[in-house]
Scaffold this motif. Sequence first.
Motif, PDB file in Angstrom:
ATOM      1  N   VAL A 220       0.838  -1.194   0.000  1.00 44.03           N
ATOM      2  CA  VAL A 220       0.000   0.000   0.000  1.00 44.03           C
ATOM      3  C   VAL A 220       0.874   1.245   0.000  1.00 44.03           C
ATOM      4  O   VAL A 220       1.980   1.239   0.539  1.00 44.03           O
ATOM      5  CB  VAL A 220      -0.940   0.002   1.237  1.00 44.03           C
ATOM      6  CG1 VAL A 220      -0.153   0.114   2.535  1.00 44.03           C
ATOM      7  CG2 VAL A 220      -1.985   1.113   1.143  1.00 44.03           C
ATOM      8  N   SER A 221       0.384   2.292  -0.637  1.00 47.44           N
ATOM      9  CA  SER A 221       1.059   3.589  -0.532  1.00 47.44           C
ATOM     10  C   SER A 221       0.722   4.153   0.849  1.00 47.44           C
ATOM     11  O   SER A 221      -0.426   4.476   1.140  1.00 47.44           O
ATOM     12  CB  SER A 221       0.593   4.541  -1.636  1.00 47.44           C
ATOM     13  OG  SER A 221      -0.812   4.692  -1.627  1.00 47.44           O
ATOM     14  N   ALA A 222       1.743   4.238   1.700  1.00 41.46           N
ATOM     15  CA  ALA A 222       1.531   4.605   3.103  1.00 41.46           C
ATOM     16  C   ALA A 222       1.652   6.104   3.347  1.00 41.46           C
ATOM     17  O   ALA A 222       1.425   6.561   4.464  1.00 41.46           O
ATOM     18  CB  ALA A 222       2.532   3.855   3.981  1.00 41.46           C
TER      19      ALA A 222
ATOM     20  N   THR B  83       4.329   7.028  -1.319  1.00 48.34           N
ATOM     21  CA  THR B  83       3.454   7.371  -2.437  1.00 48.34           C
ATOM     22  C   THR B  83       4.248   8.019  -3.562  1.00 48.34           C
ATOM     23  O   THR B  83       3.989   7.782  -4.751  1.00 48.34           O
ATOM     24  CB  THR B  83       2.352   8.340  -1.976  1.00 48.34           C
ATOM     25  OG1 THR B  83       1.735   7.837  -0.794  1.00 48.34           O
ATOM     26  CG2 THR B  83       1.301   8.520  -3.050  1.00 48.34           C
ATOM     27  N   LEU B  84       5.235   8.836  -3.207  1.00 44.91           N
ATOM     28  CA  LEU B  84       6.035   9.542  -4.206  1.00 44.91           C
ATOM     29  C   LEU B  84       6.943   8.574  -4.954  1.00 44.91           C
ATOM     30  O   LEU B  84       7.140   8.694  -6.169  1.00 44.91           O
ATOM     31  CB  LEU B  84       6.839  10.651  -3.530  1.00 44.91           C
ATOM     32  CG  LEU B  84       5.979  11.696  -2.820  1.00 44.91           C
ATOM     33  CD1 LEU B  84       6.835  12.586  -1.931  1.00 44.91           C
ATOM     34  CD2 LEU B  84       5.205  12.540  -3.830  1.00 44.91           C
ATOM     35  N   ASP B  85       7.500   7.606  -4.244  1.00 44.67           N
ATOM     36  CA  ASP B  85       8.308   6.573  -4.885  1.00 44.67           C
ATOM     37  C   ASP B  85       7.457   5.801  -5.889  1.00 44.67           C
ATOM     38  O   ASP B  85       7.878   5.536  -7.030  1.00 44.67           O
ATOM     39  CB  ASP B  85       8.863   5.640  -3.804  1.00 44.67           C
ATOM     40  CG  ASP B  85       9.891   4.650  -4.329  1.00 44.67           C
ATOM     41  OD1 ASP B  85      10.014   4.496  -5.552  1.00 44.67           O
ATOM     42  OD2 ASP B  85      10.564   4.009  -3.504  1.00 44.67           O
ATOM     43  N   ALA B  86       6.247   5.443  -5.478  1.00 40.33           N
ATOM     44  CA  ALA B  86       5.355   4.712  -6.385  1.00 40.33           C
ATOM     45  C   ALA B  86       4.986   5.559  -7.601  1.00 40.33           C
ATOM     46  O   ALA B  86       4.936   5.050  -8.732  1.00 40.33           O
ATOM     47  CB  ALA B  86       4.096   4.283  -5.636  1.00 40.33           C
TER      48      ALA B  86
ATOM     49  N   ALA C 299       1.927   1.420   9.287  1.00 40.97           N
ATOM     50  CA  ALA C 299       1.335   2.680   9.741  1.00 40.97           C
ATOM     51  C   ALA C 299       1.455   3.731   8.646  1.00 40.97           C
ATOM     52  O   ALA C 299       2.394   3.695   7.840  1.00 40.97           O
ATOM     53  CB  ALA C 299       2.034   3.170  11.012  1.00 40.97           C
ATOM     54  N   PRO C 300       0.514   4.689   8.600  1.00 44.26           N
ATOM     55  CA  PRO C 300       0.627   5.779   7.623  1.00 44.26           C
ATOM     56  C   PRO C 300       1.817   6.679   7.930  1.00 44.26           C
ATOM     57  O   PRO C 300       2.263   6.781   9.073  1.00 44.26           O
ATOM     58  CB  PRO C 300      -0.691   6.546   7.801  1.00 44.26           C
ATOM     59  CG  PRO C 300      -1.585   5.656   8.589  1.00 44.26           C
ATOM     60  CD  PRO C 300      -0.695   4.798   9.422  1.00 44.26           C
ATOM     61  N   VAL C 301       2.308   7.352   6.888  1.00 46.70           N
ATOM     62  CA  VAL C 301       3.393   8.335   7.025  1.00 46.70           C
ATOM     63  C   VAL C 301       2.833   9.667   6.526  1.00 46.70           C
ATOM     64  O   VAL C 301       2.675   9.871   5.322  1.00 46.70           O
ATOM     65  CB  VAL C 301       4.627   7.929   6.201  1.00 46.70           C
ATOM     66  CG1 VAL C 301       5.725   8.978   6.343  1.00 46.70           C
ATOM     67  CG2 VAL C 301       5.133   6.561   6.638  1.00 46.70           C
TER      68      VAL C 301
END
Length: 241
Positions: free
Chosen positions: A62-64, A95-98, A215-217
């Motif tokens: 998941v995009s965290a 998310t940015l890496d993805a 956990a979310p970032v």
Amino acid sequence: MILLGLDSSAKSTSAAVGSDREILAEFSAAVRLTHSQTLMPMLESVLRCAGLSLGDVDCFAVSAGPGSFTGLRIGVGAVKGLAFGAGRPCVGVSTLDALARNLPHAEGILCPVMDARCGQVYTASFENGPAGLRRLTPDEALPIDTLADRLRALPKRPIYFVGDGAELCFQKLSDTLEDVRLAGEAVRLQKGSGVILAARDKLRQAPPCSPGELAPVYLRLPQAERNRLAGNAPGGSQSNS
């Protein structure tokens, strides 16, 4: 290994399933429905189209973050529940890496940008070339002018903006930065396939985590918390309540 990748970090929702070698199926939508309405039906459909079930998934990705606080909580919560129920590990990716994975054939500086509101963007910079993708800067929340300064300090290469803040940054910075380009509409927003590709690379360097560890970032505090701290800061407005 079968990976399921989910992204609900911004206005679009995306789910994909892939193996070690290929993306098997992917669905994306940017419609006027909430992530809680679209994510689970999309997940079920992408598995069905790939001829798989939840029991076939070896790891949930998941995009965290960074991204929308509500969107991140929905995506991370969904993966935690799915992984726990299936007895499988999970992995959270930037998310940015993805997002940077949307432009595999663009050689130069890849700059994912997400609208963070309050005059800021969530962003990072990557260099892409024959040797593959290499991160240049960490994930940050920055004013667009500060982002321009960051990009000027990087090697002189074509700069590609991708993400829901890409058009905004392109419009504001194309006159002040050299060779700035805007990712095409079809590859501009978050994709579950990008989550899978980022997760593959992350898993080569470290083991997956348990659902309880995911956990979310967020990168910055929620608006309500920022308002509270501003009100309690010296010179800040104080509430009577």
